[in-house]
Design a protein around this motif. Structure first.
Motif, short mmCIF file in Angstrom:
data_model
loop_
_atom_site.label_atom_id
_atom_site.label_comp_id
_atom_site.label_asym_id
_atom_site.label_seq_id
_atom_site.Cartn_x
_atom_site.Cartn_y
_atom_site.Cartn_z
N PRO A 188 -38.56 -35.26 24.77
CA PRO A 188 -39.83 -34.63 24.40
C PRO A 188 -40.19 -33.52 25.39
O PRO A 188 -39.95 -33.64 26.60
CB PRO A 188 -40.84 -35.79 24.49
N LYS A 189 -40.75 -32.45 24.88
CA LYS A 189 -41.02 -31.27 25.72
C LYS A 189 -41.94 -31.60 26.88
O LYS A 189 -41.85 -30.98 27.95
CB LYS A 189 -41.60 -30.15 24.85
N GLU A 190 -42.83 -32.56 26.68
CA GLU A 190 -43.75 -32.90 27.77
C GLU A 190 -43.03 -33.55 28.95
O GLU A 190 -43.59 -33.68 30.04
CB GLU A 190 -44.87 -33.81 27.27
N GLN A 191 -41.77 -33.94 28.77
CA GLN A 191 -40.98 -34.50 29.87
C GLN A 191 -40.13 -33.46 30.58
O GLN A 191 -39.49 -33.76 31.58
CB GLN A 191 -40.08 -35.62 29.33
N TRP A 192 -40.12 -32.21 30.09
CA TRP A 192 -39.35 -31.18 30.77
C TRP A 192 -40.06 -30.77 32.06
O TRP A 192 -41.29 -30.81 32.16
CB TRP A 192 -39.20 -29.94 29.88
N SER A 193 -39.28 -30.33 33.04
CA SER A 193 -39.82 -29.84 34.29
C SER A 193 -39.46 -28.36 34.45
O SER A 193 -38.51 -27.88 33.82
CB SER A 193 -39.26 -30.63 35.48
N TYR A 194 -40.21 -27.68 35.30
CA TYR A 194 -40.05 -26.24 35.43
C TYR A 194 -39.97 -25.83 36.90
O TYR A 194 -40.59 -26.45 37.76
CB TYR A 194 -41.20 -25.50 34.74
N GLU A 195 -39.19 -24.78 37.16
CA GLU A 195 -39.11 -24.21 38.49
C GLU A 195 -40.38 -23.42 38.78
O GLU A 195 -41.18 -23.14 37.88
CB GLU A 195 -37.89 -23.28 38.59
N ALA A 196 -40.54 -23.00 40.03
CA ALA A 196 -41.72 -22.22 40.42
C ALA A 196 -41.81 -20.91 39.66
O ALA A 196 -42.91 -20.40 39.39
CB ALA A 196 -41.70 -21.96 41.93
N ASN A 197 -40.65 -20.35 39.27
CA ASN A 197 -40.65 -19.08 38.53
C ASN A 197 -40.83 -19.27 37.03
O ASN A 197 -40.73 -18.32 36.26
CB ASN A 197 -39.36 -18.29 38.82
N GLY A 198 -41.05 -20.52 36.59
CA GLY A 198 -41.27 -20.80 35.18
C GLY A 198 -40.02 -21.16 34.42
O GLY A 198 -40.10 -21.53 33.24
#
Length: 267
Positions: free
Chosen positions: A123-133
């Motif tokens: 699920p997309k809500e479980q994805w994580s992101y780097e500081a640059n997005g």
């Protein structure tokens, strides 16, 4: 330009032994034959085409050319992925694996060496992101035992409704040239560039619709060799016009000889 509201359509493969390859996609991958016309066989689910086989018996293989790394078939959920994994085990098909944080995936090749990824998204809500997005992705072992357990009561009867072409991944000669075409010309957003020798791009907030890499160090542009013939980008009228399309179906080819069929939906 930033491309939006897109889907991926079928990938066309140039194959030498169409009967053998067709049976692989039917028996192993679980596709249905949707249409057979002269030298073309269209396969997929009952709701959408996923792969088109173009019979070119004289086509040669050339490991030096750019082209397909893999086509990636997106299953609707983890249970469906576990069901096809159990099927592959029963068929004694060897697969590679990768937990990419945003998805869980298995890898294999068809009889003529075309790479295939079978995967399901988290699920997309479980994805994580780097500081640059950028989307955080990695390659870790898949917890396949829990996946098989989740699908234990679901027998495999073919690719389920909701299966799509999730992304396409190409072998390219230059990441810079790939960026010029897929980002600058087509308008896909860069989603991950932290993998050495690779670039991932997407539209509509996805983790990637396009993957490119130089890992195999191809030295020649794709011509009429066996393997990838084209991939398909489905767009609406507004996006088609933004890309410069003046008809409902047209093509572009990148510096590596990789061709995209651009098709306006609703045309």
């Amino acid at each position: 330009m930033k491309i939006e509201n897109i889907e991926l359509g079928p990938v066309t493969l140039r194959v030498r032994d169409i009967e053998q390859v067709k049976q692989f996609y039917v028996d192993v991958i679980g596709m249905s034959v949707l249409e057979e016309i002269e030298e073309l066989v269209t396969l997929g689910t009952k709701e959408r085409p996923l792969v088109i086989l173009h019979h070119v018996p004289q086509a040669k293989t050339n490991p030096r050319v750019a082209g397909l790394f893999h086509l990636a078939i997106l299953l609707p959920n983890r249970v469906a992925l576990g069901s096809i994994l159990a099927h592959l085990i029963e068929q004694r098909i060897e697969v590679g694996q990768g937990d990419h944080l945003v998805s869980e995936a298995f890898y294999l090749s068809d009889p003529e060496g075309n790479g295939i990824e079978l995967y399901a998204d988290r699920p997309k809500e479980q994805w994580s992101y780097e500081a640059n997005g950028h989307v955080k992705m990695a390659t870790e072992p898949v917890d396949y035992e829990s996946m098989l357990q989740a699908a234990v009561n679901r027998s495999f009867t073919g690719l389920p409704v909701g299966t799509t072409m999730g992304h396409v991944h190409f072998k390219v000669r230059s990441i810079e040239a790939a960026k010029r075409f897929y980002h600058d010309r087509l308008g896909f957003s860069i989603t991950t560039d932290s993998y050495p020798g690779a670039l991932f791009l997407a539209a509509d907030g996805y983790h990637h619709h396009i993957g490119t890499n130089v890992w195999a160090r191809p030295s020649e542009a794709l011509g009429v060799e066996a393997g990838l013939e084209a991939w398909t980008l489905l767009v609406n009228e507004e996006t088609n016009q933004a890309l410069g399309g003046t008809s409902s179906e047209w093509t572009l080819t990148d510096e590596d000889g990789i061709t995209v069929h651009i098709k306006r939906t609703g045309a």
